[in-house]
Design a protein around this motif. Structure first.
Motif, short mmCIF file in Angstrom:
data_model
loop_
_atom_site.label_atom_id
_atom_site.label_comp_id
_atom_site.label_asym_id
_atom_site.label_seq_id
_atom_site.Cartn_x
_atom_site.Cartn_y
_atom_site.Cartn_z
N LEU A 1 0.83 -1.33 0.05
CA LEU A 1 0.00 -0.02 0.04
C LEU A 1 0.87 1.34 -0.02
N ASP A 2 1.86 1.09 0.75
CA ASP A 2 2.74 2.44 0.99
C ASP A 2 3.56 2.44 -0.26
N ARG A 3 3.94 1.51 -1.21
CA ARG A 3 4.81 1.37 -2.13
C ARG A 3 3.86 2.02 -3.44
N THR A 4 2.82 1.34 -3.62
CA THR A 4 2.01 1.43 -4.89
C THR A 4 0.92 2.18 -4.73
N GLY A 5 0.15 2.29 -3.65
CA GLY A 5 -1.05 2.81 -3.18
C GLY A 5 -2.08 1.71 -3.38
N ARG A 6 -1.86 0.42 -4.13
CA ARG A 6 -2.85 -0.36 -4.27
C ARG A 6 -3.08 -1.39 -2.86
N SER A 7 -4.18 -1.25 -2.40
CA SER A 7 -4.35 -2.21 -1.18
C SER A 7 -5.13 -3.35 -1.41
N PRO B 1 -5.22 6.26 -1.72
CA PRO B 1 -4.31 5.55 -1.49
C PRO B 1 -3.00 6.24 -1.01
N LYS B 2 -2.26 5.52 0.11
CA LYS B 2 -1.49 6.37 0.81
C LYS B 2 -0.30 7.29 -0.10
N ALA B 3 0.11 6.36 -1.04
CA ALA B 3 1.36 6.89 -1.76
C ALA B 3 0.75 8.21 -2.54
N ARG C 1 0.68 11.02 -0.29
CA ARG C 1 1.82 11.65 0.32
C ARG C 1 2.22 12.49 -0.80
#
Lengths: 397, 248
Positions: A211-217, B115-117, B120
């Motif tokens: 999620l942090d890297r690609t924004g896909r959960s 989405p978090k990315a 951000r």
């Protein structure tokens, strides 16, 4: 007498040695030390004299001897022919069980009641306030007796027990539940459940990184549910869909088989949780009020819901106010648990009492109790202090 | 008068705190892209009025409409309005337990389910615009007042609001920090953001505002362009107030 003549008076020039400040300081310390040593010597010699007069040997040798008394509730195997050491272990485990369950439930109840007391709903707020005031102002011993008699008086005799599907029974002998029999099949299913939990933890950690890297959960909740239900079920079916349960059944005046939640255990847990929960509710309330209302307004203005504001903005900040007094409430819960003696739940103190009565080893018994409670309390303090440092605000304000 | 291209519309709004009549028959329309400055002595109801627009205060009679949604008891309507309206406070109200970056991504992630990315990325872009991106991983307590207020503006902008409310944004700042915050607000105004700003910065009102609203005792006393209102005030109360602030 004028000031001039006073200065010239020869008797004012002479200093008495007992008026010397340093001398007095040393004297007081010597006297205090002598008093402490004296009282200590009196206690020790008196105890030794009395023990000698009664022909009681000191020391912890008795722990190896046969206890010879039964304990109504034990999470580890125990029979009266086991040693005193094992009896103490049973008592300790019962105390820890109450402490752990009590702390978890008290925290939940306290947070809910503390939040409800601040509710803008008049009735809800008043009910929460009534709960807090009622519990805080009643002695905890009375509360335990009330819970215990409430449970035992209001529930029917074993032969008239309320039953659910003929395998769960509720009576004044407690709540009887079927227990899985610990055979190869149950072991495999349990192992599968543990494996599923480990896998689910790994998946959720991976999902967070993703999620942090690609924004896909990933649908973490669904995957977890699938793993936790699916894996044990698959093992269960592969093992031939065979699971055996020990179902409680009426035998004489009581039930046999299954596992029991005894009225003593339930009353102790209920009483301690209800009592301590009221104090925790007040601590939570003060913690929430300590966070400035501007925080709530800013979060609301951003479009967060009331629940989100509480969970994401207010509670995390109240923690630093809540944790230190919460720690002492946890300690209070543990230190109130020996009141179990009053309603017959075999906690550490209850077991130790019996052991002391039988052996006369009061000094050793009390030493063991004190050491264990001190250890438990220090352990809680260490854990809570560590947590308190983690939630402390960084960078000042 | 009802105005069809008004994005904020207050009509006969009244509010009482107990027996204190805080807002009296307030009617005000704000067009899309309009910059409104609200001025007036303290206790005149300026803050109360703009806090009613996003329902931080409840009004007791009259109607308030924001982008066609009426601000009412309806929780969903209020949430919709709040998603569309950013607000900057006098006391900044940054979340001290979160880093600057987390302050900015909190609402997009939890309210817009972004989405978090992505949240951000957007946050970093706005931090660059308020010239504070190198502080992204610090905590609010480690920043100066001016920096905190710029973070607070960026936090509101991350929700991509169509309207911004400012409640005395420079009143809690040291004099030398006021300019850095006003500069950001001027840039925002130049980009065409609809703004309603309660402030005592008359220089800002003169250069940026399309309309100045003067309030006293819970009423709108006078409303005009800054040039007219400052240069040629019609009401006695306005003249009195202006002479007070010019004397200092």
């Amino acid at each position: 007498m004028s000031r001039d003549t006073a200065a010239l008076d020869p008797s004012r020039q002479f200093h008495h040695w007992w008026n010397n400040e340093r001398f007095r300081g040393i004297l007081y310390q010597v006297l205090l030390l002598a008093a402490v040593v004296g009282v200590g010597w009196f206690l020790v010699s008196n105890t030794l004299t009395n023990l000698n007069a009664r022909h009681i040997a000191t020391g912890f040798v008795f722990l190896d001897h046969e206890a010879g008394f039964g304990i109504s509730e034990h999470l580890i195997d125990y029979v009266p022919s086991d040693s005193y050491l094992r009896a103490f272990a049973v008592g300790l485990i019962n105390t820890v069980e109450i402490a752990v369950l009590g702390i978890v439930l008290t925290t939940l109840l306290g947070i809910v009641m503390g939040v409800l007391r601040l509710s803008s709903n008049w009735l809800v707020a008043r009910l929460a306030a009534a709960y807090v005031e009622a519990m805080r102002n009643v002695p905890v011993l009375l509360l335990l007796l009330f819970c215990y008699s409430g449970i035992t008086v209001s529930l029917p005799l074993a032969r008239n027990a309320y039953s659910l599907f003929d395998c769960i029974y509720l009576s004044n002998r407690g709540l009887k539940l079927p227990a899985p029999v610990w055979d190869a099949s149950t072991q495999a299913v349990t192992a599968a459940l543990v494996a599923a939990l480990v896998l689910a933890t790994l998946v959720s950690a991976f999902a967070r990184r993703q999620l942090d890297r690609t924004g896909r959960s990933l649908p973490v909740a669904r995957i977890t549910l699938g793993l936790v239900l699916g894996l044990p079920l698959a093992v269960f079916l592969a093992g031939g869909a065979h699971l055996s349960f020990d179902v409680p059944h009426l035998a004489g005046f009581n039930f046999a088989g299954g596992v029991t939640v005894s009225p003593e255990f339930a009353a102790l847990l209920l009483g301690l949780v209800a009592y301590t929960g009221a104090f925790v509710a007040e601590i939570v309330r003060s913690g929430i009020l300590a966070v400035s209302y501007g925080q709530t307004e800013a979060a609301l203005a951003l479009g967060l819901t009331r629940m989100q504001v509480l969970r994401l903005v207010v509670l995390p900040q109240s923690l630093r106010v809540i944790i230190p007094p919460l720690t002492s409430q946890y300690l209070n819960l543990i230190k109130n648990s020996p009141l179990a003696v009053a309603i017959g739940f075999p906690d550490l103190v209850s077991v130790a009492n019996t052991a002391i009565n039988q052996t006369g080893q009061a000094v050793e018994g009390v030493t063991i109790i004190m050491t264990i409670y001190l250890g438990l309390s220090l352990l809680i303090s260490v854990l809570m202090n560590w947590y308190n440092r983690r939630v402390a605000l960084r960078g000042g304000r | 008068m009802p105005n069809d291209d008004a994005v904020i519309s207050l009509k006969d709004v009244n509010k009482w705190y107990g027996s204190f009549h805080a807002l009296r028959d307030i009617s005000l329309d704000v067009r899309k892209g309009e910059r409104v400055v609200v001025a007036g002595p303290s206790g005149s109801g300026k803050s109360t009025m703009i806090r009613c627009i996003n329902r931080l205060e409840e009004h007791q009679s009259g109607t308030i409409t924001v982008n066609g949604t009426e601000v009412s008891n309806d929780v969903k309507a209020v949430e919709k309005v709040r998603r569309d309206v950013g607000m900057v406070f006098q006391q900044f109200n940054l979340f001290p337990h979160l880093t600057v970056l987390e302050n900015l991504t909190l609402a997009p992630v939890w309210v817009k389910h972004m989405p978090k990315a992505e949240a951000r990325d957007i946050a970093m872009r706005y931090l660059e615009r308020v010239r504070i991106h190198e502080q992204a991983n610090k905590y609010p307590g480690q920043l100066s007042g001016g920096q905190q207020q710029r973070v607070a503006i960026a936090r509101s902008l991350c929700m991509r609001p169509s309207i911004m409310l400012f409640d005395e944004p420079t009143s809690a700042l040291d004099p030398e920090m006021i300019k850095e915050v006003l500069d950001v607000m001027v840039e925002l105004a130049e980009e065409g953001m609809t703004m309603v700003c309660v402030t005592h910065e008359m220089g800002f009102a003169r250069t940026v505002a399309d309309t100045v609203v003067f309030m006293a005792d819970g009423q709108i006393v006078e409303k005009n362009t800054p040039a007219e209102l400052f240069g040629n005030p019609r009401e006695e109360r306005t003249k009195q107030f202006l002479s007070q602030i010019i004397r200092h």
